[in-house]
Design a protein around this motif. Structure first.
Motif, short mmCIF file in Angstrom:
data_model
loop_
_atom_site.label_atom_id
_atom_site.label_comp_id
_atom_site.label_asym_id
_atom_site.label_seq_id
_atom_site.Cartn_x
_atom_site.Cartn_y
_atom_site.Cartn_z
N LYS A 139 1.11 -1.24 -0.16
CA LYS A 139 0.24 -0.16 -0.18
C LYS A 139 0.47 1.26 0.22
O LYS A 139 0.03 2.45 -0.34
CB LYS A 139 -0.92 -0.18 0.79
CG LYS A 139 -1.93 -1.22 1.01
CD LYS A 139 -3.45 -1.08 0.23
CE LYS A 139 -3.89 -1.86 1.00
NZ LYS A 139 -4.80 -2.65 -0.65
N LYS A 256 -3.61 5.66 10.58
CA LYS A 256 -4.05 6.00 9.33
C LYS A 256 -2.88 5.81 8.42
O LYS A 256 -2.36 5.66 8.68
CB LYS A 256 -4.29 7.81 9.48
CG LYS A 256 -3.51 8.55 9.23
CD LYS A 256 -4.23 10.17 9.05
CE LYS A 256 -2.94 10.92 8.87
NZ LYS A 256 -3.35 12.74 9.14
N ARG A 290 -4.89 10.89 -0.94
CA ARG A 290 -5.79 9.40 -0.03
C ARG A 290 -6.11 9.66 1.45
O ARG A 290 -4.84 8.69 1.29
CB ARG A 290 -6.56 9.02 -1.01
CG ARG A 290 -8.03 9.49 -1.08
CD ARG A 290 -8.64 7.96 -2.01
NE ARG A 290 -9.77 7.14 -1.51
CZ ARG A 290 -9.63 5.64 -1.90
NH1 ARG A 290 -9.26 5.14 -3.04
NH2 ARG A 290 -10.86 5.02 -0.75
N HIS A 292 -6.52 6.97 4.33
CA HIS A 292 -7.55 5.57 4.88
C HIS A 292 -7.37 5.53 6.03
O HIS A 292 -6.92 5.84 6.74
CB HIS A 292 -6.66 4.31 4.09
CG HIS A 292 -6.51 5.34 2.47
ND1 HIS A 292 -7.10 4.31 1.26
CD2 HIS A 292 -5.06 5.82 2.02
CE1 HIS A 292 -6.30 4.60 0.42
NE2 HIS A 292 -5.47 5.70 0.19
N SER A 293 -8.94 4.04 6.73
CA SER A 293 -8.54 4.38 8.04
C SER A 293 -7.62 2.68 7.85
O SER A 293 -7.40 2.12 6.70
CB SER A 293 -9.66 3.49 8.06
OG SER A 293 -11.03 4.46 8.04
#
Ligand code: NAD
Length: 351
Positions: A139, A256, A290, A292-293
């Motif tokens: 990621k 996060k 962006r 993200h959780s």
């Protein structure tokens, strides 16, 4: 049939083992031995036998294994005696005070054919597993730098953890967990050097914290830190890569990760900060990132005990391998040497 374990040391961690092993399908604690004659066993169920000496445990033919949860300096001697008495062994971390002591245990384990396994339970921490998953799913892109720390403000506990001869200090305590996990994240990468500074802020004979940096052959770096004089904690995990950054603030898993969605090279607009102007540090306000959780991870450390049992039955390999633990202990040796000499320690052929 469940493997029958006897717990050696009915202190803080011993009690945790008793609680956690209840979820294990394949192991059971059938007895306890602690050399403190004033120990209170009122909270133990009647099925758990109280042994009056270590020898009594070793001579009991019904016992398959011992689980050592005693101060660190005792691990080697008790492990070797148990292995020689034909018992399998689970040993608390740090396995020993240095890598040579571990090698002594491992040679006896080899001779006796008994399973010896170290309780590196923090591999099952959700915060670690979240980072592991983010890396596995790439990621954050190529990882440049990873930080992991734990910080408290109460100093080190006022027990054997303050004694050098008993293996006290934070490098041996939390250090082995932090190093073990980082190596586990990058299993095929050698470490090329280590640099460590131990803290003695509280004037004990052992370190009350440390800062340690590992350099991997790929160029990745890991920064590990333990502090016991920190009234404001820095994030537990901070990982940054070519297309993203992840942060886990605390044990409660607040955090996060942020990833790039647009062009990395989009021209920034300079901003005024304090008494200056900066383009390099201008925050992204153009929608090119962006947030993200963090993923939600389920973890169950009873896997550890079950794996111990299936390894004894030759059905599986150890989930915590002794060569992994030995590598950690070699890095611990080098960390002490680095702090003492004030120099980075290099591994010519990688470690
Ligand atoms: P503790 O001081 O709370 O308990 C140690 C117990 O061992 C005491 O009850 C003491 O009486 C007993 N003991 C001492 N010498 C003994 C002997 N010769 N024979 C039998 N019993 C003896 O310490 P603790 O916090 O439970 O730590 C024990 C071990 O567990 C250490 O190695 C520590 O590093 C480890 N630990 C691991 C974790 C983890 O998360 N993996 C957490 C805490 C402690």
């Amino acid at each position: 049939m469940k493997k029958k374990l006897v717990l050696i040391g009915y202190g803080g961690m011993g009690k945790q083992h008793l609680k956690r092993i209840q979820k294990s399908k394949l192991t059971d604690i059938i007895g306890v031995y602690d050399n403190d004659l004033n120990k209170n066993y009122n909270d133990l169920s009647e099925q758990v036998k109280i042994y009056t000496s270590f020898e009594e445990v070793l001579n009991d033919k019904h016992v398959d294994a011992v689980l050592l949860a005693v101060p660190n300096n005792l691990h080697k001697e008790l492990a070797i005696s148990a292995l020689k008495a034909d018992k399998h062994v689970i040993c608390e971390k740090p396995v020993t005070l240095n890598s040579l002591e571990l090698q002594e245990i491992l040679s006896i384990a080899k001779q006796t054919g008994k399973v010896f396994m170290v309780h590196q339970n923090r591999r099952w921490d959700e915060n670690f597993l979240i980072i592991k998953q983010l890396l596995a799913e790439e990621k954050l892109g190529e990882i440049y730098y990873i930080e992991n720390r734990v910080q408290g403000s109460r100093g080190i506990p006022k027990d054997w953890r303050q004694s050098k001869s008993q293996g006290g200090g934070m490098l041996l305590d939390w250090g082995v967990h932090l190093i073990d996990r980082i190596l586990f994240l990058f299993p095929n990468q050698k470490v090329t050097s280590i640099s460590t500074v131990l803290n003695y802020f509280l004037n004990h004979e052992v370190d009350d914290g440390f800062r340690l940096e590992l350099q991997f052959e790929s160029g990745k770096r890991a920064f590990l830190e333990v502090g016991t004089s920190n009234f404001v904690e820095l994030p537990e995990w901070y990982v940054t890569g070519s297309v993203g950054t992840a942060v886990i603030e605390d044990f409660e898993l607040n955090g996060k990760y942020v990833t790039l969605t647009g062009e990395l090279t989009k021209e920034a607009v300079p901003i005024e900060t304090g008494a200056g102007l900066t383009k390099t540090m201008a925050p992204r306000t153009d929608g090119s990132i962006r947030t993200h959780s963090l993923p939600v991870i389920q973890s169950d450390v009873s896997e550890f005990y079950d794996n111990f049992a299936t390894t004894i039955n030759h059905q599986t390999q150890q989930i915590v391998k002794n060569e992994e633990v030995l590598r950690v202990m070699k890095l611990i040796d080098a960390a002490f040497a680095s702090s003492e000499s004030g120099k980075r320690v290099y591994f010519k052929n990688g470690l």
